[in-house]
Scaffold this active site. Sequence first.
Site, PDB file in Angstrom:
ATOM      1  N   GLU A   1      25.946  14.102  73.431  1.00 39.08           N
ATOM      2  CA  GLU A   1      26.671  13.781  72.203  1.00 39.08           C
ATOM      3  C   GLU A   1      26.287  14.744  71.086  1.00 39.08           C
ATOM      4  O   GLU A   1      27.101  15.073  70.223  1.00 39.08           O
ATOM      5  CB  GLU A   1      26.366  12.339  71.770  1.00 39.08           C
ATOM      6  CG  GLU A   1      27.158  11.911  70.537  1.00 39.08           C
ATOM      7  CD  GLU A   1      27.016  10.426  70.229  1.00 39.08           C
ATOM      8  OE1 GLU A   1      26.040   9.816  70.693  1.00 39.08           O
ATOM      9  OE2 GLU A   1      27.873   9.903  69.502  1.00 39.08           O
TER      10      GLU A   1
ATOM     11  N   GLY B   1      29.512   1.889  73.356  1.00 34.25           N
ATOM     12  CA  GLY B   1      28.918   0.656  72.841  1.00 34.25           C
ATOM     13  C   GLY B   1      27.407   0.785  72.708  1.00 34.25           C
ATOM     14  O   GLY B   1      26.664   0.208  73.495  1.00 34.25           O
TER      15      GLY B   1
ATOM     16  N   SER C   1      21.714   9.439  62.746  1.00 36.19           N
ATOM     17  CA  SER C   1      21.742   9.955  61.373  1.00 36.19           C
ATOM     18  C   SER C   1      20.853  11.195  61.256  1.00 36.19           C
ATOM     19  O   SER C   1      19.983  11.441  62.092  1.00 36.19           O
ATOM     20  CB  SER C   1      21.241   8.886  60.413  1.00 36.19           C
ATOM     21  OG  SER C   1      19.865   8.656  60.647  1.00 36.19           O
TER      22      SER C   1
END
Lengths: 396, 376
Positions: A247, A130, A379
């Site tokens: 990540e 989240g 991104s």
Amino acid sequence: MDFNYTPEENAFRMDLRKWLADALPKGWGETVFEPEEEEARYLFRRDWDRKLASGGWTGINWPVEYGGRGATLVERAIFAEEMARARAPESLNIIGQNLAGPTILHFGTEAQKKRFLPKIISSEEIWAQGFSEPNAGSDLASVRTRAERKGDKFIVNGQKIWTSFAQYSQWCFALVRTDPDAPKHKGISFLLIDMNSPGVSIRPLRQISGESEFNETFFDDVEVPAENLVGDLNDGWRIAMTTLAYERGPEDCLARQIRFKRELDSLIDVAGAMPMDDGVVSDDPGVQEDLGRAIVEIDAMRLVALRSFSRFLNGEERGPDASIIKLYWSHAAQRMNEKAIDILGAPGLLTGEDPEAVARGSFGMSYLQSKAFTIYSGSSEIQRNIIGERLLGLPR
Amino acid sequence: MNFAFNEEQRSLGETVGQLLSDFPALTAPDLSREQDDDAWNALAELGLFSLLVPEENDGVGLSLVDVALSVEALGAGLASPLVASTLIATELVKRFGTDAQKDALFGPLATGELKVAIAYTERGKGTDPEKLACAISGGCLSGTKIAVAGADAADRLLVVARNNDQASLAFVETGAAGVTVRQQDDLDPSAALCEVAFDGVEIAADALLGGGASDAPVNALLDLAATVYSGLTIGIANRMLETTVEYAKTREQFGKAIGSFQSIKHRCADMAVLVEAGRATSYFAFWNCAEDSAERAQTASAAKAYCADIARDACNEAIQIHGGMGFTWEMALHRYLRRAKVLESAFGNPAWHYRRVHAEAVAGREADATACRDAA
């Protein structure tokens, strides 16, 4: 520099290879594949996660006391190689294994480690992330989901978006605003939220592939026990940076490379068998060149990750170089997925529904899915800012 | 498994880099070779040419991996390609030389007395060694090579030629009767590409590397050269990245350093990513070549093609980001652009090497499948 392995490492490899040969369905990757239907596919992956766990092959480099096997980074690399070799299925609980687990290992209390880590390893509990919100995408520190302390609980209100696998998840780690008056990076905390809590609701979002891997997740007066705070109150941004380093880091890249290598091997096989004029598609020197470059790039993904492992083994900290890894794999994979469609020509456009579809239409589906690679986990534009400013020292 | 260089390997690379920076003509705007000899002598004094010579031949006995960062420094410093070709020749003698060849060659190679240029390319021919036209017939070599870097300054040529219907490597003295060397007028005169004509040049039996019994030396040459050239080109790419980042930090427009603009910052970031990917690919090739692994050919071709692509992109980006200054003679970026192009075309262009990667990968997959069937 040495890519030779010790007898112990080779034994590790052979153990895993043997286990995979027994665990995978007969004819796996040749005549037997993942279910086509989305939910069935994810449940298949969850079951595979659980099977891996039953053999002791998840969370392998976590400490033994929390259910891991204390594997070294070298063994972690061998694990990725062998999974690729066996064309093993993907994992469903990647967010639990790659993000929640390492973050809790770094910053969690002993009680949190004991409570959460074993169930991530066993995949009894699947996790969602989240972080992003409708108005906090690339500007992640602008999160507005509030968590107010009331006694021994936090009361959470707000909305998260792009929460992958929320519909299969029992838990979610979230960035929440705990001090609305502090500067935006200083008023954020890192909270573990039970997805079964009253007030949590999810709404699937449809992706350009037609699938619904990700969701909107709403929190409406959700009560979260104060003990589910990770680290200190208002120290969530620093913790999130560690989560992001994982990540975007080498373990994640190695796990993904397994899939890309499998897809590329399949493309090479198909191009070498699909009739074209008097021969096959890959008789064309231009196709050979394109395939050669794709092979180089998919291999380079692995090598870049391994270089990073070696830096960690030599005592360097995880940091912004993870952005190099993420930026590289995401674009290289996109190029490969796009090249696949180009090389196969019209037959490559057929989807899984068509009786003439090539490789069950997987190339077209992967092509569509690949468009997300350069957007999620930060991104490409954000990764380039990080590399430019924090690695190259260019001014803001 | 360890994918890092050790302290000695890094320090050696830094030393070579620093040494070359003492010879500004190597990278100055004018395409001069006036300090090539001085740089060569300094490298020889440092002991560079003795590193790959085995200890039993009074060398240092290092491996290709040990010198990988030094090769990268040679590329970044625009050292004469003769340095690299002499190192490649030394490694080939180590692997294939007869005892007599080792005795005769290692001494002068180690001290830097013997400069070796490699004669591979031919007009109208591709990279496949089986298809080259230069041939030894009746003990005499005839044919013409082109783009032989540094042949005019070399003492010896290592020539790829057909002998008894097999690709072989022959050592030929540049001063031998029947050898004509002409420096070609090319994009990078500092690389000194030469046309070398052989007109019935006598080749004694002991001039064939390893006695000419197999084509293994030629295949090794291709992989060695591809690997070493990947190091040279990724060295150029990294130098362009560093130069460009430095410029972007100091050059101001609109009242700000141009590196603060995302249009510039992001391109620098992309260069950094490619340099890292190229290095990983190149270093892996060095290791596979040093170990003579089953993946030697595939990893060498991967590195040669990919690093050449990356160096070309880095040179283009460097010039673009430097703006009008980048296009000036005195900024000297053209030196790297020119050299990168020359290195890119030598020993097979990227297209050829990518195709070879594909062919090797297909062969590897077939061998794998056979092994699986045999096991089952």
